[in-house]
Design a protein around this motif. Structure first.
Motif, PDB file in Angstrom:
ATOM      1  N   PHE A  70       0.836  -1.204   0.000  1.00 52.44           N
ATOM      2  CA  PHE A  70       0.000   0.000   0.000  1.00 52.44           C
ATOM      3  C   PHE A  70       0.870   1.254   0.000  1.00 52.44           C
ATOM      4  O   PHE A  70       0.633   2.197  -0.754  1.00 52.44           O
ATOM      5  CB  PHE A  70      -0.925  -0.010   1.221  1.00 52.44           C
ATOM      6  CG  PHE A  70      -1.616   1.305   1.489  1.00 52.44           C
ATOM      7  CD1 PHE A  70      -2.694   1.708   0.721  1.00 52.44           C
ATOM      8  CD2 PHE A  70      -1.187   2.134   2.516  1.00 52.44           C
ATOM      9  CE1 PHE A  70      -3.333   2.922   0.956  1.00 52.44           C
ATOM     10  CE2 PHE A  70      -1.814   3.348   2.762  1.00 52.44           C
ATOM     11  CZ  PHE A  70      -2.891   3.739   1.988  1.00 52.44           C
ATOM     12  N   ASN A 243      -6.327  -4.827   6.415  1.00 54.39           N
ATOM     13  CA  ASN A 243      -5.631  -4.363   5.209  1.00 54.39           C
ATOM     14  C   ASN A 243      -5.278  -5.571   4.344  1.00 54.39           C
ATOM     15  O   ASN A 243      -5.319  -6.724   4.786  1.00 54.39           O
ATOM     16  CB  ASN A 243      -4.404  -3.491   5.530  1.00 54.39           C
ATOM     17  CG  ASN A 243      -3.200  -4.290   5.983  1.00 54.39           C
ATOM     18  OD1 ASN A 243      -3.305  -5.434   6.404  1.00 54.39           O
ATOM     19  ND2 ASN A 243      -2.036  -3.682   5.894  1.00 54.39           N
ATOM     20  N   ASP A 271      -7.770  -1.728   1.223  1.00 53.77           N
ATOM     21  CA  ASP A 271      -6.737  -0.941   0.528  1.00 53.77           C
ATOM     22  C   ASP A 271      -6.810  -1.133  -0.981  1.00 53.77           C
ATOM     23  O   ASP A 271      -6.503  -0.234  -1.738  1.00 53.77           O
ATOM     24  CB  ASP A 271      -5.289  -1.254   0.968  1.00 53.77           C
ATOM     25  CG  ASP A 271      -4.950  -0.682   2.328  1.00 53.77           C
ATOM     26  OD1 ASP A 271      -5.650   0.259   2.760  1.00 53.77           O
ATOM     27  OD2 ASP A 271      -4.005  -1.193   2.969  1.00 53.77           O
ATOM     28  N   LYS A 290      -5.262   5.339  -4.126  1.00 53.28           N
ATOM     29  CA  LYS A 290      -3.891   5.649  -3.716  1.00 53.28           C
ATOM     30  C   LYS A 290      -3.248   6.727  -4.590  1.00 53.28           C
ATOM     31  O   LYS A 290      -2.558   7.607  -4.084  1.00 53.28           O
ATOM     32  CB  LYS A 290      -3.055   4.362  -3.704  1.00 53.28           C
ATOM     33  CG  LYS A 290      -3.529   3.381  -2.622  1.00 53.28           C
ATOM     34  CD  LYS A 290      -2.973   2.007  -2.803  1.00 53.28           C
ATOM     35  CE  LYS A 290      -3.617   1.249  -3.942  1.00 53.28           C
ATOM     36  NZ  LYS A 290      -5.049   0.975  -3.768  1.00 53.28           N
TER      37      LYS A 290
END
Length: 327
Positions: A70, A243, A271, A290
């Motif tokens: 991540f 996650n 994520d 992201k």
């Protein structure tokens, strides 16, 4: 630059105009300057330029090192955004160590970065003494809760994300649902766990104490936590893993136990790292944007550079559930 000007028979300002291409210079004079530059092997000094303009076109970023992909994907988004805007990125890994974090912070400040991004553990806050020595350097905290200090904050709505993931399992008919939580010194981990409890309460489903296991957001943490759940007398039917990195560890633990996803255990992560879609079966997870997080962080930092006196901002990204084959 004076040497170049002397050899080309022009003023230093003309050399500057040729290098920066910011004013008309005839082709004949430009060719003489470029020839002199070539003969003297001259390269402009970024340090000299930054001292004159009082900007370095560099952004510093403090990041807790992790095997969790991540963070690498967020850094990629930050770096791409820096590149598109003509900035360079200096990245410092803190390894979760307070002394190392503050030494790196001091180094970045001494290098006169134009702005600072922080994505570190909340159990160690940046040194107020160091920050106070550089009051003009703007900061953006990514994925952090507010702390008493200056800076804008960008975080995802982790409470909603945890609720979405858990509700997805409930909607699939699972009633014995466990949660592998992240480290509780991180606000996003606490909020995801709270979202899990909220969804379970809303559906009137019990959560035995043993069904909540604290993890560390790393592969090994998910592996260990899943083995702990499998050892229970009455193991869960499904697990919300806070996650995706820990979800990879969960898959491995289930594989070693001879169990299948989702036939023996349903799994939902968080994520939406790139790896999630390549697991077998592909992992259902909560998507965090992201690239958008990186872009928004840089945009916020640049806006702060332009308007230092603007009020502090708290920006929140909205998570979305991505359904695949693990539930």
């Amino acid at each position: 630059m004076k040497d170049v000007a002397r050899l080309a028979g022009v003023s230093t300002s003309t050399v500057s105009h040729v290098i920066n291409n910011n004013r008309f210079v005839s082709e004949r004079v430009r060719a003489r300057v470029q020839q002199a530059i070539s003969e003297l092997n001259y390269a402009p000094s970024a340090l000299a330029r930054s001292l004159k303009l009082n900007e370095t076109r560099t952004i510093g970023m403090l990041l807790t090192a992790s095997s969790n992909p991540f963070y690498a994907e967020v850094v990629r988004g930050v770096e791409n955004s820096c590149y598109e805007r003509g900035y360079s990125l200096i990245l410092c890994n803190t390894e979760g160590d307070e002394e190392r974090m503050n030494r790196s912070l001091e180094t970045l400040m001494q290098k006169r970065v134009d702005g600072l991004l922080l994505m570190c553990t909340e159990s160690h806050l940046p040194s107020a003494e160091i920050l106070n020595r550089y009051p003009s350097v703007p900061m953006v905290m990514m994925d952090w809760a507010p702390f008493e200090g200056r800076g804008d904050i960008i975080q995802d709505n982790a409470l909603l994300g945890g609720e979405l993931a858990t509700q997805h399992l409930i909607d699939r008919g699972y009633t014995r649902i466990a949660c592998i939580a992240g480290p509780q010194d991180k606000t996003p981990a606490r909020m995801r766990l709270e979202g899990f409890h909220k969804a379970m309460r809303s559906s009137g489903l019990p959560v035995p104490e043993a069904y909540v296991v604290d993890g560390d957001f790393e592969f090994q943490g998910g592996f260990n936590a899943m083995n702990q759940l499998l050892a229970l007398e009455n193991p869960p039917q499904a697990v919300f893993t806070s996650n995706d990195a820990m979800a990879v560890g969960v898959y491995h633990a289930l594989f070693q136990a001879g169990l299948s996803v989702p036939q023996d255990m349903a799994v939902v992560g968080y994520d939406d790292i790139e790896l999630a879609r390549y697991l077998t079966p592909p992992l259902s997870t909560v998507h965090q944007p992201k690239d958008a997080l990186g872009e928004l962080a840089i945009e916020t930092l640049i806006n702060r550079l332009r308007d230092p006196d603007a009020s502090q901002q708290m920006l929140e990204l909205t998570p979305e559930l991505v359904e695949r084959g693990s539930a």
